[in-house]
Design an enzyme around this catalytic site. Sequence first.
Site, PDB file in Angstrom:
ATOM      1  N   GLY A  90       0.830  -1.193   0.000  1.00  0.00           N
ATOM      2  CA  GLY A  90       0.000   0.000   0.000  1.00  0.00           C
ATOM      3  C   GLY A  90       0.866   1.245   0.000  1.00  0.00           C
ATOM      4  CD  GLU A 116       0.438  -6.806   8.758  1.00  0.00           C
ATOM      5  OE1 GLU A 116       0.147  -5.702   8.265  1.00  0.00           O
ATOM      6  OE2 GLU A 116       1.549  -7.348   8.589  1.00  0.00           O
TER       7      GLU A 116
HETATM    8  C1  LIG Z   1      -6.995  -0.319   6.928  1.00  0.00           C
HETATM    9  C2  LIG Z   1      -6.429  -0.332   8.315  1.00  0.00           C
HETATM   10  C3  LIG Z   1      -7.179  -1.268   9.168  1.00  0.00           C
HETATM   11  C4  LIG Z   1      -6.703  -1.825  10.323  1.00  0.00           C
HETATM   12  C5  LIG Z   1      -5.361  -1.677  10.819  1.00  0.00           C
HETATM   13  C6  LIG Z   1      -5.271  -0.588  11.810  1.00  0.00           C
HETATM   14  C7  LIG Z   1      -4.085  -0.235  12.235  1.00  0.00           C
HETATM   15  C8  LIG Z   1      -2.877  -0.953  11.765  1.00  0.00           C
HETATM   16  C9  LIG Z   1      -1.786  -0.035  11.587  1.00  0.00           C
HETATM   17  C10 LIG Z   1      -1.152   0.027  10.424  1.00  0.00           C
HETATM   18  C11 LIG Z   1      -1.390  -0.814   9.239  1.00  0.00           C
HETATM   19  C12 LIG Z   1      -2.149  -0.102   8.241  1.00  0.00           C
HETATM   20  C13 LIG Z   1      -2.971  -0.697   7.452  1.00  0.00           C
HETATM   21  C14 LIG Z   1      -3.224  -2.166   7.517  1.00  0.00           C
HETATM   22  C15 LIG Z   1      -3.730  -2.620   6.207  1.00  0.00           C
HETATM   23  C16 LIG Z   1      -2.968  -3.300   5.340  1.00  0.00           C
HETATM   24  C17 LIG Z   1      -1.537  -3.614   5.634  1.00  0.00           C
HETATM   25  C18 LIG Z   1      -1.182  -4.972   5.141  1.00  0.00           C
HETATM   26  C19 LIG Z   1       0.307  -5.128   5.147  1.00  0.00           C
HETATM   27  C20 LIG Z   1       0.727  -6.501   4.838  1.00  0.00           C
HETATM   28  O1  LIG Z   1      -0.033  -7.334   4.457  1.00  0.00           O
HETATM   29  S1  LIG Z   1       2.385  -6.739   5.131  1.00  0.00           S
HETATM   30  C21 LIG Z   1       2.667  -8.395   4.661  1.00  0.00           C
HETATM   31  C22 LIG Z   1       2.017  -9.359   5.597  1.00  0.00           C
HETATM   32  N1  LIG Z   1       2.518 -10.671   5.354  1.00  0.00           N
HETATM   33  C23 LIG Z   1       2.400 -11.656   6.224  1.00  0.00           C
HETATM   34  O2  LIG Z   1       1.758 -11.562   7.252  1.00  0.00           O
HETATM   35  C24 LIG Z   1       3.133 -12.931   5.879  1.00  0.00           C
HETATM   36  C25 LIG Z   1       2.634 -14.107   6.691  1.00  0.00           C
HETATM   37  N2  LIG Z   1       3.708 -15.081   6.820  1.00  0.00           N
HETATM   38  C26 LIG Z   1       4.524 -15.094   7.938  1.00  0.00           C
HETATM   39  O3  LIG Z   1       4.377 -14.341   8.882  1.00  0.00           O
HETATM   40  C27 LIG Z   1       5.601 -16.149   7.958  1.00  0.00           C
HETATM   41  O4  LIG Z   1       5.904 -16.524   6.632  1.00  0.00           O
HETATM   42  C28 LIG Z   1       5.160 -17.419   8.745  1.00  0.00           C
HETATM   43  C29 LIG Z   1       5.052 -17.055  10.198  1.00  0.00           C
HETATM   44  C30 LIG Z   1       3.846 -17.943   8.207  1.00  0.00           C
HETATM   45  C31 LIG Z   1       6.211 -18.509   8.549  1.00  0.00           C
HETATM   46  O5  LIG Z   1       7.457 -17.928   8.806  1.00  0.00           O
HETATM   47  P1  LIG Z   1       8.773 -18.840   8.798  1.00  0.00           P
HETATM   48  O6  LIG Z   1       8.717 -19.789   7.650  1.00  0.00           O
HETATM   49  O7  LIG Z   1       9.944 -17.967   8.950  1.00  0.00           O
HETATM   50  O8  LIG Z   1       8.616 -19.560  10.188  1.00  0.00           O
HETATM   51  P2  LIG Z   1       8.190 -21.034  10.552  1.00  0.00           P
HETATM   52  O9  LIG Z   1       6.728 -21.247  10.278  1.00  0.00           O
HETATM   53  O10 LIG Z   1       9.185 -21.974   9.970  1.00  0.00           O
HETATM   54  O11 LIG Z   1       8.366 -20.936  12.140  1.00  0.00           O
HETATM   55  C32 LIG Z   1       9.698 -20.870  12.652  1.00  0.00           C
HETATM   56  C33 LIG Z   1       9.583 -20.436  14.098  1.00  0.00           C
HETATM   57  O12 LIG Z   1       9.377 -19.008  14.102  1.00  0.00           O
HETATM   58  C34 LIG Z   1       8.242 -18.700  14.870  1.00  0.00           C
HETATM   59  N3  LIG Z   1       7.653 -17.482  14.337  1.00  0.00           N
HETATM   60  C35 LIG Z   1       7.137 -17.304  13.113  1.00  0.00           C
HETATM   61  N4  LIG Z   1       6.697 -16.047  12.967  1.00  0.00           N
HETATM   62  C36 LIG Z   1       6.969 -15.417  14.139  1.00  0.00           C
HETATM   63  C37 LIG Z   1       6.740 -14.091  14.615  1.00  0.00           C
HETATM   64  N5  LIG Z   1       6.136 -13.168  13.844  1.00  0.00           N
HETATM   65  N6  LIG Z   1       7.122 -13.773  15.866  1.00  0.00           N
HETATM   66  C38 LIG Z   1       7.715 -14.727  16.642  1.00  0.00           C
HETATM   67  N7  LIG Z   1       7.961 -16.025  16.273  1.00  0.00           N
HETATM   68  C39 LIG Z   1       7.583 -16.332  15.015  1.00  0.00           C
HETATM   69  C40 LIG Z   1       7.359 -19.884  14.735  1.00  0.00           C
HETATM   70  O13 LIG Z   1       6.381 -19.934  15.765  1.00  0.00           O
HETATM   71  C41 LIG Z   1       8.374 -21.000  14.823  1.00  0.00           C
HETATM   72  O14 LIG Z   1       8.715 -21.182  16.152  1.00  0.00           O
HETATM   73  P3  LIG Z   1       9.031 -22.665  16.672  1.00  0.00           P
HETATM   74  O15 LIG Z   1       9.351 -22.464  18.108  1.00  0.00           O
HETATM   75  O16 LIG Z   1      10.204 -23.131  15.835  1.00  0.00           O
HETATM   76  O17 LIG Z   1       7.797 -23.475  16.440  1.00  0.00           O
HETATM   77  C1  LIG Z   2      -5.700  -4.989   0.507  1.00  0.00           C
HETATM   78  C2  LIG Z   2      -4.338  -5.595   0.672  1.00  0.00           C
HETATM   79  C3  LIG Z   2      -3.298  -4.813   1.133  1.00  0.00           C
HETATM   80  C4  LIG Z   2      -2.018  -5.346   1.251  1.00  0.00           C
HETATM   81  N1  LIG Z   2      -0.986  -4.541   1.664  1.00  0.00           N
HETATM   82  C5  LIG Z   2       0.273  -5.056   1.717  1.00  0.00           C
HETATM   83  C6  LIG Z   2       1.382  -4.214   2.069  1.00  0.00           C
HETATM   84  O1  LIG Z   2       1.211  -3.024   2.323  1.00  0.00           O
HETATM   85  N2  LIG Z   2       2.625  -4.756   2.099  1.00  0.00           N
HETATM   86  C7  LIG Z   2       2.847  -6.086   1.809  1.00  0.00           C
HETATM   87  O2  LIG Z   2       3.997  -6.521   1.860  1.00  0.00           O
HETATM   88  N3  LIG Z   2       1.797  -6.909   1.485  1.00  0.00           N
HETATM   89  C8  LIG Z   2       0.543  -6.414   1.424  1.00  0.00           C
HETATM   90  N4  LIG Z   2      -0.507  -7.238   1.088  1.00  0.00           N
HETATM   91  C9  LIG Z   2      -0.247  -8.645   0.724  1.00  0.00           C
HETATM   92  C10 LIG Z   2      -0.727  -9.591   1.789  1.00  0.00           C
HETATM   93  O3  LIG Z   2       0.083  -9.483   2.920  1.00  0.00           O
HETATM   94  C11 LIG Z   2      -0.703 -11.016   1.242  1.00  0.00           C
HETATM   95  O4  LIG Z   2      -1.655 -11.087   0.209  1.00  0.00           O
HETATM   96  C12 LIG Z   2      -1.046 -12.008   2.350  1.00  0.00           C
HETATM   97  O5  LIG Z   2       0.060 -12.132   3.220  1.00  0.00           O
HETATM   98  C13 LIG Z   2      -1.439 -13.379   1.808  1.00  0.00           C
HETATM   99  O6  LIG Z   2      -0.397 -13.920   1.065  1.00  0.00           O
HETATM  100  P1  LIG Z   2      -0.682 -14.444  -0.426  1.00  0.00           P
HETATM  101  O7  LIG Z   2      -1.350 -13.393  -1.186  1.00  0.00           O
HETATM  102  O8  LIG Z   2       0.598 -15.002  -0.912  1.00  0.00           O
HETATM  103  O9  LIG Z   2      -1.723 -15.624  -0.221  1.00  0.00           O
HETATM  104  P2  LIG Z   2      -1.419 -17.205  -0.348  1.00  0.00           P
HETATM  105  O10 LIG Z   2      -0.512 -17.616   0.751  1.00  0.00           O
HETATM  106  O11 LIG Z   2      -1.053 -17.513  -1.737  1.00  0.00           O
HETATM  107  O12 LIG Z   2      -2.870 -17.769   0.014  1.00  0.00           O
HETATM  108  C14 LIG Z   2      -3.697 -18.378  -0.964  1.00  0.00           C
HETATM  109  C15 LIG Z   2      -4.380 -19.586  -0.336  1.00  0.00           C
HETATM  110  O13 LIG Z   2      -3.369 -20.542  -0.007  1.00  0.00           O
HETATM  111  C16 LIG Z   2      -3.528 -20.980   1.331  1.00  0.00           C
HETATM  112  N5  LIG Z   2      -2.228 -21.361   1.890  1.00  0.00           N
HETATM  113  C17 LIG Z   2      -1.049 -20.753   1.681  1.00  0.00           C
HETATM  114  N6  LIG Z   2      -0.071 -21.380   2.376  1.00  0.00           N
HETATM  115  C18 LIG Z   2      -0.653 -22.397   3.037  1.00  0.00           C
HETATM  116  C19 LIG Z   2      -0.177 -23.404   3.928  1.00  0.00           C
HETATM  117  N7  LIG Z   2       1.106 -23.514   4.276  1.00  0.00           N
HETATM  118  N8  LIG Z   2      -1.084 -24.283   4.422  1.00  0.00           N
HETATM  119  C20 LIG Z   2      -2.384 -24.190   4.094  1.00  0.00           C
HETATM  120  N9  LIG Z   2      -2.890 -23.271   3.255  1.00  0.00           N
HETATM  121  C21 LIG Z   2      -2.039 -22.384   2.734  1.00  0.00           C
HETATM  122  C22 LIG Z   2      -4.140 -19.785   2.037  1.00  0.00           C
HETATM  123  O14 LIG Z   2      -4.837 -20.206   3.217  1.00  0.00           O
HETATM  124  C23 LIG Z   2      -5.097 -19.245   0.976  1.00  0.00           C
HETATM  125  O15 LIG Z   2      -6.327 -19.934   1.057  1.00  0.00           O
HETATM  126  C24 LIG Z   2      -1.799  -6.713   0.953  1.00  0.00           C
HETATM  127  C25 LIG Z   2      -2.853  -7.511   0.502  1.00  0.00           C
HETATM  128  C26 LIG Z   2      -4.123  -6.961   0.367  1.00  0.00           C
HETATM  129  C27 LIG Z   2      -5.246  -7.831  -0.122  1.00  0.00           C
END
Ligand SMILES: CC/C=C\C/C=C\C/C=C\C/C=C\C/C=C\CCCC(=O)SCCNC(=O)CCNC(=O)[C@H](O)C(C)(C)COP(=O)(O)OP(=O)(O)OC[C@H]1O[C@@H](n2cnc3c(N)ncnc32)[C@H](O)[C@@H]1OP(=O)(O)O
Ligand SMILES: Cc1cc2nc3c(=O)[nH]c(=O)nc-3n(C[C@H](O)[C@H](O)[C@H](O)COP(=O)(O)OP(=O)(O)OC[C@H]3O[C@@H](n4cnc5c(N)ncnc54)[C@H](O)[C@@H]3O)c2cc1C
Length: 620
Positions: A177, A424
């Site tokens: 974003g 997120e």
């Molecule tokens: C519109 C606004 C509305 C509401 C918001 C209001 C306010 C918010 C303020 C600001 C934001 C503004 C707007 C929000 C709107 C949009 C923003 C969207 C932005 C994005 O989307 S950013 C991108 C987001 N992406 C993700 O979330 C990715 C998700 N994936 C992951 O987090 C990781 O890939 C994973 C956790 C799924 C896997 O990671 P990995 O492969 O490195 O880890 P493992 O699964 O192998 O686990 C290893 C080990 O690590 C631990 N672990 C994993 N993650 C964490 C963590 N975050 N913290 C601590 N520990 C972590 C895990 O538990 C394992 O531990 P173990 O002991 O070995 O089991």
């Molecule tokens: C409105 C909007 C704003 C965004 N803003 C930002 C931003 O500011 N910055 C940023 O970096 N990103 C941003 N994103 C991206 C967002 O963080 C990703 O889309 C989100 O993390 C999901 O990842 P993906 O799109 O790869 O979905 P995928 O992981 O491809 O998910 C697709 C399907 O696969 C499934 N899946 C994936 N992995 C597994 C698994 N291991 N086991 C079982 N099921 C699985 C999911 O459950 C889902 O049903 C935004 C997205 C949207 C829609």
Amino acid sequence: MEALDYHAEERRKAEFDVEEMKIVWAGSRQAYEISDRVARLVASDPVFRKDNRTMLSRKDLFKDTLRKAAHAWKRIIELRLSEEEASKLRFFVDQPVFTDLHWGMFIPAIKGQGNEEQQQKWLPMAYKMQIIGCYAQTELGHGSNVQGLETTATFDPETDEFVIHSPTLTSSKWWPGGLGKVSTHALIYARLITDGQDHGVHGFIVQLRSLDDHLPLPGITVGDIGMKFGSGAYNSMDNGVLRFDHVRILRDQMLMGVSQVTREGKFMQSDVPRQLVYGTMVYVRQKIVADASCALSRAVCIATRYSVVRRQFGSHNGGPETQVIDYKTQQSRLFPLLASAYAFRFVGEWLKWLYTDVTQRLQASDFSTLPEVHACTAGLKSVTTSATADAIEECRKLCGGHGYLSSSGLPELFAVYVPACTYEGDNVVLLLQVARFLMKTVSQLGSGKKPVGTIAYMGRSEHLLQCRCEVERAEDWLKPNVILEAFEARAARMSVTCAKNLNNFANQEEGFAQLATDLAEAAVAHVQLIIVSKFIEKLQQDIPGKGVKRQLEILFNVYALSLLHKHLGDFVASGCITPKQGALANEQLRLLYSQVHFDNPSLLLYMVLLLERLLQSTSF
Ligand SMILES: CC/C=C\C/C=C\C/C=C\C/C=C\C/C=C\CCCC(=O)SCCNC(=O)CCNC(=O)[C@H](O)C(C)(C)COP(=O)(O)OP(=O)(O)OC[C@H]1O[C@@H](n2cnc3c(N)ncnc32)[C@H](O)[C@@H]1OP(=O)(O)O
Ligand SMILES: Cc1cc2nc3c(=O)[nH]c(=O)nc-3n(C[C@H](O)[C@H](O)[C@H](O)COP(=O)(O)OP(=O)(O)OC[C@H]3O[C@@H](n4cnc5c(N)ncnc54)[C@H](O)[C@@H]3O)c2cc1C
């Protein structure tokens, strides 16, 4: 009786102190006063109008959004608003906009992952908005799988620089974003490579556009990814695409709070968990939980107003038809959503405390609660956003045909809100993170390591797997300890069963993959227990105001018993309650609905005090 007169009448009938309830909802008197003051400021300023939003073209909508963001910044400066007031103002402007990410992710990431020098260098410019940042982690090919990201940051010891490059099409940054049109800088998550070795994903501050003419810098290809779900809605945000062609940045532009690269190119991993690189996501997830209660309360407010005013069928001898809020089916669909808004509000308050606590611990290099914080933020973000998205759609249906009108406010609210189930962290992926935490806890039960915090109940799993709820009459379900034990028994049984079934697989990873659905359901049970337990803890606090606590107790029972009714199969399978006790819970729920009704519009309408001026497009 006119609708507004009716509302006034309903408020007068309230059996509780509405003013005090407003304070409970806001979290404190000070928080309420700030919210009310800023809400009035926004509602009275024609620049912030929202009623035209769905009629604008994407280009005009974006220009309108920029105008609002600039005006908001101007008002923040003019009025010398505090950080809390400024954040409230941005919230009440209520339109996804690049500043969400600048203030909500770019700045927190530098604060959380940058070292002292980097914070001193970048934060003053960011706070003054001399630079505008975005959070560029997701790529075309990877979002959930952060370790799969392909963008590279290769250290060049000859020049003491990193070379940022997009080696493949799928490595294009996609979704951030604020990236498409506005940001001058980005926090880029890329694979750190030194001397041919890949050290995983780290954060880098990269300038994208000139501060003179805003044009992309050499090697940068950047743009908007186009229209998104619905008209209006998230199309006010410039989600973008970004590619690098061997762009060079200084070494000190790698965020060095978690790990470092020396002048010689040596990678240094501080003695902190690598997952601190994910810290900004954890921060936003906890914010999203509080935001869920706001979005949910808005939808429920609209649906309640409609249900109180709408009459359909039931006229006798020419008298008035029945208010639809009096139908049991309307109540059984609406009141659990009202109760959920409060439940999410209170668990969001607690989660904010948990996050603040872990932040302080991290400063003292205490990482002991990090796993629990990850599980709680991931699980609560997943459960509250899924429930809220479903609830907004339910509220649309509760309003009949009018719910489908843009002027109801519900279509726009739905379209803006639903991506919260994806951004997120995809909600299923996050539930599986919770499941991983649960399985690890169960596997350690025999080790003598006592589970604490939100997982402490697992230490009593032997008892919980045998316990039988002491319910003989419907009113027995009004006892918080009875409800808590039922939720603990259900959650413990589901996790322990998954752990046992995992042992049937030689390969844990294969077992986890095969049992993923059961594990996700066990995660939901664990998270719903957290929400129930935090609601109980809230009710144990001193809550002033006539009848306020009583109303919250009713809402707690509606929330917990409606969940129990919805997931009755899990509870009965856990052996902790019998089908007959389940029937008694449903009987108690019906009795509660009649109690909520007489106060409901007042409960809801005081929330309107904060929001109705912002729901200018709500026409009924
Ligand atoms: C519109 C606004 C509305 C509401 C918001 C209001 C306010 C918010 C303020 C600001 C934001 C503004 C707007 C929000 C709107 C949009 C923003 C969207 C932005 C994005 O989307 S950013 C991108 C987001 N992406 C993700 O979330 C990715 C998700 N994936 C992951 O987090 C990781 O890939 C994973 C956790 C799924 C896997 O990671 P990995 O492969 O490195 O880890 P493992 O699964 O192998 O686990 C290893 C080990 O690590 C631990 N672990 C994993 N993650 C964490 C963590 N975050 N913290 C601590 N520990 C972590 C895990 O538990 C394992 O531990 P173990 O002991 O070995 O089991
Ligand atoms: C409105 C909007 C704003 C965004 N803003 C930002 C931003 O500011 N910055 C940023 O970096 N990103 C941003 N994103 C991206 C967002 O963080 C990703 O889309 C989100 O993390 C999901 O990842 P993906 O799109 O790869 O979905 P995928 O992981 O491809 O998910 C697709 C399907 O696969 C499934 N899946 C994936 N992995 C597994 C698994 N291991 N086991 C079982 N099921 C699985 C999911 O459950 C889902 O049903 C935004 C997205 C949207 C829609």
